[in-house]
Motif scaffolding. Structure first.
Motif, short mmCIF file in Angstrom:
data_model
loop_
_atom_site.label_atom_id
_atom_site.label_comp_id
_atom_site.label_asym_id
_atom_site.label_seq_id
_atom_site.Cartn_x
_atom_site.Cartn_y
_atom_site.Cartn_z
N GLY A 144 38.15 -10.29 -32.65
CA GLY A 144 37.25 -9.42 -32.89
C GLY A 144 38.22 -8.80 -34.60
O GLY A 144 38.21 -9.01 -35.05
N THR A 145 37.69 -7.70 -34.62
CA THR A 145 38.10 -6.68 -35.37
C THR A 145 39.07 -5.94 -35.45
O THR A 145 39.61 -5.04 -36.38
CB THR A 145 36.94 -5.76 -35.39
OG1 THR A 145 36.77 -4.57 -34.42
CG2 THR A 145 35.40 -6.39 -35.40
N ASP B 67 37.15 -21.91 -41.94
CA ASP B 67 36.95 -20.79 -42.27
C ASP B 67 37.58 -19.62 -41.77
O ASP B 67 37.12 -19.41 -40.43
CB ASP B 67 34.98 -21.09 -41.34
CG ASP B 67 34.64 -19.67 -42.00
OD1 ASP B 67 34.97 -18.50 -42.75
OD2 ASP B 67 33.06 -19.78 -42.16
N TRP B 68 38.20 -19.32 -42.32
CA TRP B 68 39.14 -18.57 -41.41
C TRP B 68 38.57 -16.97 -41.04
O TRP B 68 38.68 -15.85 -40.09
CB TRP B 68 41.14 -17.85 -42.27
CG TRP B 68 41.65 -19.12 -41.73
CD1 TRP B 68 42.00 -19.70 -43.22
CD2 TRP B 68 42.47 -19.01 -40.96
NE1 TRP B 68 42.55 -20.82 -42.43
CE2 TRP B 68 43.15 -20.22 -40.69
CE3 TRP B 68 42.72 -18.61 -40.07
CZ2 TRP B 68 43.97 -20.51 -40.73
CZ3 TRP B 68 43.66 -19.09 -39.00
CH2 TRP B 68 44.79 -19.74 -39.52
N ASP B 69 37.44 -16.14 -41.75
CA ASP B 69 36.64 -15.46 -41.73
C ASP B 69 36.20 -15.05 -40.14
O ASP B 69 36.19 -14.47 -39.87
CB ASP B 69 35.70 -14.57 -42.49
CG ASP B 69 36.77 -14.30 -43.88
OD1 ASP B 69 37.49 -14.04 -43.76
OD2 ASP B 69 35.60 -14.24 -44.80
N ARG B 70 35.84 -16.57 -40.09
CA ARG B 70 34.53 -17.06 -38.66
C ARG B 70 35.48 -17.07 -37.53
O ARG B 70 35.64 -16.77 -36.12
CB ARG B 70 33.99 -17.36 -39.10
CG ARG B 70 33.16 -18.40 -37.38
CD ARG B 70 31.95 -19.37 -37.72
NE ARG B 70 31.99 -20.02 -36.97
CZ ARG B 70 31.88 -20.41 -35.93
NH1 ARG B 70 33.33 -21.30 -36.26
NH2 ARG B 70 31.00 -21.20 -34.69
N ILE B 71 36.81 -17.61 -37.73
CA ILE B 71 37.81 -17.43 -37.01
C ILE B 71 37.98 -16.35 -36.39
O ILE B 71 38.53 -16.53 -35.16
CB ILE B 71 38.98 -18.56 -37.92
CG1 ILE B 71 38.56 -19.81 -37.24
CG2 ILE B 71 40.41 -19.10 -35.85
CD1 ILE B 71 39.15 -20.83 -37.96
N MET B 72 38.31 -15.60 -37.18
CA MET B 72 38.81 -14.37 -37.01
C MET B 72 38.23 -13.35 -36.27
O MET B 72 38.69 -12.64 -35.21
CB MET B 72 39.96 -13.56 -38.64
CG MET B 72 40.66 -14.17 -38.59
SD MET B 72 42.20 -13.97 -37.91
CE MET B 72 42.97 -12.19 -38.33
#
Length: 362
Positions: A67-68, A57-62
């Motif tokens: 952070g942002t 889950d790359w969105d969660r990992i990032m």
């Protein structure tokens, strides 16, 4: 199945780029390997089972680890003879990269990246790890992309027997350039505001704030002067009868029912380029299956003429000698087309090649 039948896989390229993990089970033994290791292995035997494929889950990992301040770029590419997906591709690719704003310039720094390419003559998709290592930590510029493309061409090497060699190689370079073209450093622009034909009016920071970057557009103009002398030659004109053919309403010869007591024919062809035809024999089985007659040049009342061309007349049937392989020797007539075809295939032609020179000297 894709490995066994040599079908290039589109999904394998995607799974390879996103660092998927494959769970396998062989008997009571279970193991988890990377997609890259899985593709390098031979096809699974009858005792092995592919249990699952885990996609991170790359969105969660990032969001958790970075952070942002970093953004994840992800894009897939596929080029095939028919673009709707129902043809094997010339090349497919999946490119993924983490980018962040550079502290010392207005550009963007490439972080961890993964590039997978497939369907160009290899047994499975591969990762361009040398290109990944080269671009990591660099700010994309014209020079950097140029070196990356040269490095990629040395990695994506096609076999000599692969079709469209130059085209497939150019696709790999084009995919990589398109993926990073919008990140070209603003300081690299020329005085007229263009970098290799691309406008740099929009800054990378704006793109980063609004999420995914749209592909930069190019424009072109071509003027063609039409010659009216041969009008309407060259104009698009609807084919006569196209509507009735496309609707299925047109009647073809095979759609017409055969009349009562209709006979059907099948040609007997020569298998020798130059030979005397002594006779034609039909096997007893074929004679019993509705064979009515065998017509040769001897049965023609007038001239044995098939066609007249600029090179002279050509006979309808071979007379005493055959002139080429595939020449008509006789026409077999039977009660059905099936019986005529079967009997013609079973016919035996008696050839005599004694004292005849070969028709072509090598």
């Amino acid at each position: 199945m894709a490995q066994r039948n040599h079908f290039p896989s589109d999904i394998a390229t995607v799974l390879l780029a996103v660092s998927s993990l494959v769970n396998l089970m062989n008997g009571l033994k279970s193991e988890e390997i990377t997609m890259e290791e899985f593709l390098r292995r031979h096809e699974l035997d009858s005792k092995s089972i592919l249990v699952s494929v885990k996609i991170p889950d790359w969105d969660r990992i990032m969001s958790i680890s970075l952070g942002t301040k970093m953004k994840l770029l992800f894009e897939t590419y596929r080029v095939a003879p028919r673009p709707l997906g129902n043809a094997l591709p010339y090349l497919n690719a999946t490119l993924m990269a983490k980018i962040s704003r550079c502290a010392s310039s207005n550009g963007m720094v490439v972080g961890d990246c993964r590039f997978a390419f497939g369907s160009y003559g290899t047994k499975h998709a591969i990762r361009a790890t040398k290109v990944e290592e080269f671009l990591t930590g660099k700010v994309p510029s014209v020079d950097v992309l140029y070196e990356a493309v040269k490095l990629l061409r040395s990695i994506v090497v096609l076999d000599d027997d692969t079709s469209y060699l130059a085209y497939r190689s150019s696709l790999a370079a084009g995919f990589l350039f398109e993926f990073f073209s919008h990140l070209v450093e603003g300081n690299a622009e020329s005085p007229n505001g263009y970098v290799n034909g691309y406008s740099t009016l929009m800054s990378p920071a704006r793109h980063l704030d609004h999420g995914k970057v749209s592909t930069l557009l190019t424009s072109g103009k071509q003027e063609v002067e039409l010659n009216k002398q041969y009008h309407p030659v060259g104009e698009p004109i609807a084919k006569s009868g196209a509507v009735i053919q496309a609707s299925g309403e047109v009647v073809y010869v095979d759609d017409i029912p055969s009349p009562t007591n209709c006979l059907h024919g099948a040609f007997i062809f020569s298998t020798k380029p130059l030979a005397r035809v002594k006779g034609i024999e039909l096997k007893p089985k074929s004679v019993a299956d509705g064979v009515n007659a065998v017509i040769s040049f001897k049965d023609i009342l007038g001239e044995n003429l098939g066609i007249k061309t600029g090179f002279g007349p050509e006979p309808l049937f071979a007379d005493d000698f055959t002139r080429c392989t595939g020449q008509y020797i006789a026409l077999l007539v039977a009660d059905t087309q099936k019986h005529a075809d079967m009997a013609a295939d079973l016919a035996v032609v008696d050839y005599d090649m004694e004292n005849l020179e070969p028709p072509i000297y090598l």
